[in-house]
Design an enzyme around this catalytic site. Structure first.
Site, PDB file in Angstrom:
ATOM      1  N   LYS A  43       0.823  -1.206   0.000  1.00  0.00           N
ATOM      2  CA  LYS A  43       0.000   0.000   0.000  1.00  0.00           C
ATOM      3  C   LYS A  43       0.860   1.260   0.000  1.00  0.00           C
ATOM      4  CE  LYS A  43      -4.250  -2.014   1.727  1.00  0.00           C
ATOM      5  NZ  LYS A  43      -5.266  -2.082   2.804  1.00  0.00           N
ATOM      6  N   ARG A  53      -2.610 -10.095   5.269  1.00  0.00           N
ATOM      7  CA  ARG A  53      -3.025 -10.289   3.876  1.00  0.00           C
ATOM      8  C   ARG A  53      -1.921  -9.755   2.978  1.00  0.00           C
ATOM      9  NH1 ARG A  53      -5.618  -7.408  -0.223  1.00  0.00           N
ATOM     10  NH2 ARG A  53      -7.150  -8.596  -1.449  1.00  0.00           N
TER      11      ARG A  53
END
Length: 290
Positions: free
Chosen positions: A231, A269
């Site tokens: 991210k 994740r």
């Protein structure tokens, strides 16, 4: 598609205790436009092969998604989402994988459970589809309830959490989701919470929430999933010339996995499994011997 008979609750929530470590959830994006790997596995055959590769590398769970939720992503129809994910889920579940469906739609979630998914991973926490929580109650499967404010087109403008700050704000809003889930009969033991790093969060706010993993687990009383992989906020941990490349954030992702595991996260994740598998195992050994 309604679910008429609850499925037995899988052992996914107990698996972390049995394994003695944080679990690794590998991402299988059956999409042309996901932010870091869109188009690499956007056919059934490629996605299933990728899922098997992630399992061989040590993934405990496979999270199959058919719609990108990156900022600015275009929506897809439910029909198209189902076309992308259902054959992949069915093939991987038949092979014995623990499969999660990454979806905002109750109809897709129900069809995925019918195809063999044991976990529903809803990044909207039920806010995108008012039928989602009732579908979760009917299915009886594990539900990952993420903190969410706005859709991909609007979420970057919704980062004001007031004087209390982002951690308290996320806690309060997730408690609202937990109350809603309870009101429709979803059992507490079905629920995992996710603070939604990068979703309606500034980069600094995502770091604050990552640092609050242990607090969130304690205050909300539910297992916590951390989804930091590749991210944008991780760019702060990379050299400047690599900051714009999501794949250049893999080393930082591995570090966040170790930190989240040390803080007691239920699962991380991730897009790349091997290094993150080693990171959570390292954190487990560190905790065991300190």
């Amino acid at each position: 598609m309604p679910i008429t008979a609850p499925a037995p609750l899988p052992q996914a929530l107990a698996a972390a205790s049995a394994a003695g470590r944080t679990l690794v959830m590998g991402v299988v994006n059956v999409t042309p436009d996901s932010f870091s790997d869109g188009g690499r596995w956007d056919t059934t055959e490629l996605a299933v092969a990728h899922g098997h590769q992630l399992l061989a590398q040590g993934a405990d769970i496979l999270d199959v998604g058919g719609q990108s939720t990156r900022p600015g992503a275009d929506p897809v129809t439910g029909r198209e989402e189902s076309r992308r994910v259902l054959p992949v889920i069915e093939a991987l579940a038949k092979a014995g994988a623990v499969v999660s469906v990454d979806t905002l739609r109750a109809e897709t979630a129900a069809a995925a459970v019918a195809a063999g998914a044991q976990i529903i991973n809803d990044v909207s926490g039920g806010l995108a589809d008012p039928e989602m929580h009732r579908s979760v109650a009917a299915a009886g499967v594990v539900y990952i309830c993420q903190h969410w404010r706005g859709d991909p087109a609007t979420m970057d403008a919704l980062t004001d959490y007031g004087a209390a700050g982002v951690v308290a704000g996320v806690e309060a809003e997730l408690r609202e989701r937990l109350s809603e889930l309870d009101s429709v009969g979803v059992r507490p033991e079905q629920i995992v919470v996710d603070p939604g790093l990068g979703f309606a969060k500034t980069h600094a706010q995502s770091w604050q929430l990552l640092a609050a993993t242990e607090r969130l687990r304690s205050s909300l009383g539910r297992p916590v999933l951390i989804g930091a992989s590749r991210k944008r906020f991780l760019a702060a941990a990379t050299v400047p010339e690599a900051a714009a490349d999501p794949l250049a954030r893999d080393a930082a992702t591995t570090a966040t996995s170790a930190l989240a595991a040390a803080a007691g996260a239920w699962a991380v994740r991730v897009h790349e499994v091997p290094a993150n598998r080693d990171a959570v195992r390292t954190a487990s050994l560190w905790k065991e011997h300190r």
